[in-house]
Scaffold this motif. Sequence first.
Motif, mmCIF file in Angstrom:
data_model
loop_
_atom_site.group_PDB
_atom_site.id
_atom_site.type_symbol
_atom_site.label_atom_id
_atom_site.label_comp_id
_atom_site.label_asym_id
_atom_site.label_seq_id
_atom_site.Cartn_x
_atom_site.Cartn_y
_atom_site.Cartn_z
ATOM 1 N N ALA A 19 93.735 -12.789 32.095
ATOM 2 C CA ALA A 19 93.967 -12.874 33.110
ATOM 3 C C ALA A 19 94.231 -11.410 33.883
ATOM 4 C CB ALA A 19 95.484 -13.354 33.133
ATOM 5 N N SER A 20 94.545 -10.508 32.799
ATOM 6 C CA SER A 20 95.807 -8.577 32.676
ATOM 7 C C SER A 20 94.651 -7.761 32.954
ATOM 8 C CB SER A 20 95.470 -9.468 31.202
ATOM 9 O OG SER A 20 96.428 -9.668 30.749
ATOM 10 N N PRO A 21 93.410 -7.783 33.183
ATOM 11 C CA PRO A 21 93.175 -5.893 33.086
ATOM 12 C C PRO A 21 93.279 -5.706 34.824
ATOM 13 C CG PRO A 21 90.208 -7.725 32.338
ATOM 14 C CD PRO A 21 92.613 -8.562 32.150
ATOM 15 N N MET A 22 92.598 -6.364 36.060
ATOM 16 C CA MET A 22 92.264 -6.019 36.987
ATOM 17 C C MET A 22 94.162 -5.501 37.049
ATOM 18 S SD MET A 22 89.957 -6.663 40.422
ATOM 19 C CE MET A 22 88.621 -6.413 39.582
ATOM 20 N N ALA A 23 94.921 -7.731 37.447
ATOM 21 C CA ALA A 23 95.918 -7.017 38.182
ATOM 22 C C ALA A 23 96.908 -6.324 37.087
ATOM 23 C CB ALA A 23 96.722 -8.268 38.105
ATOM 24 N N LYS A 29 82.184 -3.741 17.541
ATOM 25 C CA LYS A 29 80.716 -4.673 16.367
ATOM 26 C C LYS A 29 80.670 -6.102 16.653
ATOM 27 C CE LYS A 29 84.249 -5.803 12.907
ATOM 28 N NZ LYS A 29 85.289 -5.675 13.055
ATOM 29 N N VAL A 30 79.986 -6.487 16.275
ATOM 30 C CA VAL A 30 79.566 -8.254 16.757
ATOM 31 C C VAL A 30 80.927 -9.312 16.007
ATOM 32 C CG1 VAL A 30 78.525 -10.084 15.973
ATOM 33 C CG2 VAL A 30 77.215 -8.084 16.647
ATOM 34 N N GLY A 31 81.298 -9.671 17.277
ATOM 35 C CA GLY A 31 82.524 -10.829 16.278
ATOM 36 C C GLY A 31 83.391 -9.962 17.030
ATOM 37 N N ASP A 32 83.749 -8.990 17.381
ATOM 38 C CA ASP A 32 84.935 -8.521 18.327
ATOM 39 C C ASP A 32 85.773 -9.232 18.970
ATOM 40 O OD1 ASP A 32 85.330 -6.438 16.328
ATOM 41 O OD2 ASP A 32 84.927 -4.861 17.228
ATOM 42 N N GLU A 33 86.894 -9.965 19.477
ATOM 43 C CA GLU A 33 87.665 -10.450 20.844
ATOM 44 C C GLU A 33 87.946 -9.041 21.798
ATOM 45 O OE1 GLU A 33 90.623 -13.403 19.196
ATOM 46 O OE2 GLU A 33 89.035 -14.239 18.128
ATOM 47 N N VAL A 34 86.971 -8.880 22.838
ATOM 48 C CA VAL A 34 87.113 -8.083 23.918
ATOM 49 C C VAL A 34 88.116 -8.349 24.594
ATOM 50 C CG1 VAL A 34 85.619 -6.379 22.128
ATOM 51 C CG2 VAL A 34 84.832 -7.872 24.437
ATOM 52 N N PHE A 35 88.307 -7.590 25.829
ATOM 53 C CA PHE A 35 89.155 -7.583 26.946
ATOM 54 C C PHE A 35 88.492 -6.843 28.557
ATOM 55 C CE2 PHE A 35 92.724 -5.632 26.450
ATOM 56 C CZ PHE A 35 93.005 -5.867 27.576
ATOM 57 N N GLY A 36 88.481 -6.677 29.202
ATOM 58 C CA GLY A 36 87.851 -5.704 29.845
ATOM 59 C C GLY A 36 87.658 -5.993 31.248
ATOM 60 N N ASP A 37 87.679 -4.512 32.232
ATOM 61 C CA ASP A 37 87.351 -5.079 34.323
ATOM 62 C C ASP A 37 86.363 -4.600 33.992
ATOM 63 O OD1 ASP A 37 87.091 -4.720 36.840
ATOM 64 O OD2 ASP A 37 89.224 -3.600 36.729
ATOM 65 N N LEU A 38 85.567 -5.245 34.390
ATOM 66 C CA LEU A 38 84.171 -4.849 35.087
ATOM 67 C C LEU A 38 83.702 -4.192 36.957
ATOM 68 C CD1 LEU A 38 82.669 -7.706 33.191
ATOM 69 C CD2 LEU A 38 83.086 -5.950 32.003
ATOM 70 N N SER A 39 84.637 -4.522 37.375
ATOM 71 C CA SER A 39 84.666 -3.723 38.522
ATOM 72 C C SER A 39 84.000 -2.376 38.449
ATOM 73 C CB SER A 39 85.733 -4.094 39.569
ATOM 74 O OG SER A 39 87.204 -3.041 38.342
ATOM 75 N N GLY A 40 84.167 -1.691 38.397
ATOM 76 C CA GLY A 40 83.532 -0.535 38.512
ATOM 77 C C GLY A 40 82.285 -0.139 37.496
ATOM 78 N N CYS A 41 82.108 -0.977 36.758
ATOM 79 C CA CYS A 41 80.586 -1.078 36.149
ATOM 80 C C CYS A 41 79.591 -2.143 36.539
ATOM 81 C CB CYS A 41 80.925 -0.825 34.611
ATOM 82 S SG CYS A 41 81.454 -2.610 33.825
ATOM 83 N N GLN A 85 89.654 3.276 30.679
ATOM 84 C CA GLN A 85 89.656 2.801 29.363
ATOM 85 C C GLN A 85 91.473 2.922 28.406
ATOM 86 O OE1 GLN A 85 87.705 4.118 26.054
ATOM 87 N NE2 GLN A 85 86.668 1.766 25.632
ATOM 88 N N LYS A 86 91.177 3.721 29.388
ATOM 89 C CA LYS A 86 92.777 4.855 29.371
ATOM 90 C C LYS A 86 94.012 3.578 29.223
ATOM 91 C CE LYS A 86 96.156 8.147 29.181
ATOM 92 N NZ LYS A 86 97.056 7.599 29.576
ATOM 93 N N ASP A 87 93.785 3.376 30.400
ATOM 94 C CA ASP A 87 95.042 2.349 31.269
ATOM 95 C C ASP A 87 95.137 0.932 30.939
ATOM 96 O OD1 ASP A 87 96.242 4.838 32.890
ATOM 97 O OD2 ASP A 87 94.995 3.685 34.842
ATOM 98 N N LEU A 88 93.771 0.874 30.250
ATOM 99 C CA LEU A 88 93.423 -0.786 29.627
ATOM 100 C C LEU A 88 94.067 -0.728 28.536
ATOM 101 C CD1 LEU A 88 92.514 -3.897 30.088
ATOM 102 C CD2 LEU A 88 90.051 -2.426 28.303
ATOM 103 N N HIS A 89 94.195 0.618 27.836
ATOM 104 C CA HIS A 89 94.388 0.696 26.298
ATOM 105 C C HIS A 89 95.939 0.225 26.404
ATOM 106 C CE1 HIS A 89 90.562 1.743 24.272
ATOM 107 N NE2 HIS A 89 90.970 1.135 24.045
ATOM 108 N N ASP A 90 96.389 1.334 27.656
ATOM 109 C CA ASP A 90 97.966 1.455 27.957
ATOM 110 C C ASP A 90 98.738 -0.266 28.241
ATOM 111 O OD1 ASP A 90 98.562 4.162 27.787
ATOM 112 O OD2 ASP A 90 98.201 4.714 29.841
#
Length: 322
Positions: A129-133, A87-99, A274-279
């Motif tokens: 600093a975290s998702p891809m590495a 939702k609007v306002g959520d703080e998020v992180f991720g790896d965009l290399s697949g999208c 996303q599963k590995d990102l959650h792990d």
Amino acid sequence: MKAIVCNKYGSPNVLELKEVEKPFPTKNQVLVKVHSTSLNFGNVVLLKGKPFLARFAFGLTKPKYSIPGGDIAGRVEAVGKDVKQFKVGDEVFGDLSGCGWGGFAEYVTVPENALALKPNNISFEEAAASPMAGVTALQGLRDKGKIKSGHKVLIYGASGGVGTFAVQIAKAFGAEVTGVCSTRNVEILRSIVADHIIDYSKERFSQHEGYYDLVLGVNGSNSLSAYKRVLKTNGIFVHVGGSEAQLYKTLFLGPFISMTGSKKISSLLQRANQKDLHDLKELLETGKVKPIIDKQFKLNEITEAFNYFQEGHAQGKVVISI
């Protein structure tokens, strides 16, 4: 909005800071106001178009994705009508290399399944600093390396981005971890509690013949025979990064070596999910893994950031503040 644009392969000098149109999310996308991003080896591949095989994914004659940048951390500014996880306002992180990449910008639209909620106990910079590495280290150790508690694990290139995550993740799995680095990086490995540290300027890792259950090669130009020598029977070597020659030898000789002996030689092509990102998020939230940041740059310092990163001596991650 401001964004870094890359329309041709080359050195960091081809990167341009430009004003471009702000994106709008489709029905299953999230619009993220980017706070921080970071550099990874994949960013250099996308910039240079090397090794050449990568151009079949990134564009043969020029980059398919004009705005580079994989890792992001930021806040959700808008969501498409079918988005359910954020939702609007959520703080998020991720790896965009697949999208479609696009992280070197003030805003980016992202499929919701490429993101996770940012752990509350880390900063935006640490999250970026975290998702891809982190996921690369996780996939290399757990999925390719079949790591188990009690395994003796060697991380070659342990003080860089992937390496610092790999040491900590291997420890979280209950392994006995040896990190290989240069003299200047010994303190980094002590700070993340590597069980043993090999300074490659003073000692050869290859003298530990038949000692390791798993070797993760993150950097360097060692021969496959050196890695194979230190593996136990049924041990596994996983190539994550290193010289281009080492990559091709792993790809083409690794399957033959694996079929004709008890030691396995494999390479990892990291795939964002996303599963590995959650792990990884769980490891970050519990404090078992803490991102190590070497330097931070501003978006208009992207050329300097790439030049520093390409020197190959970063202690942990290089982060860009948007």
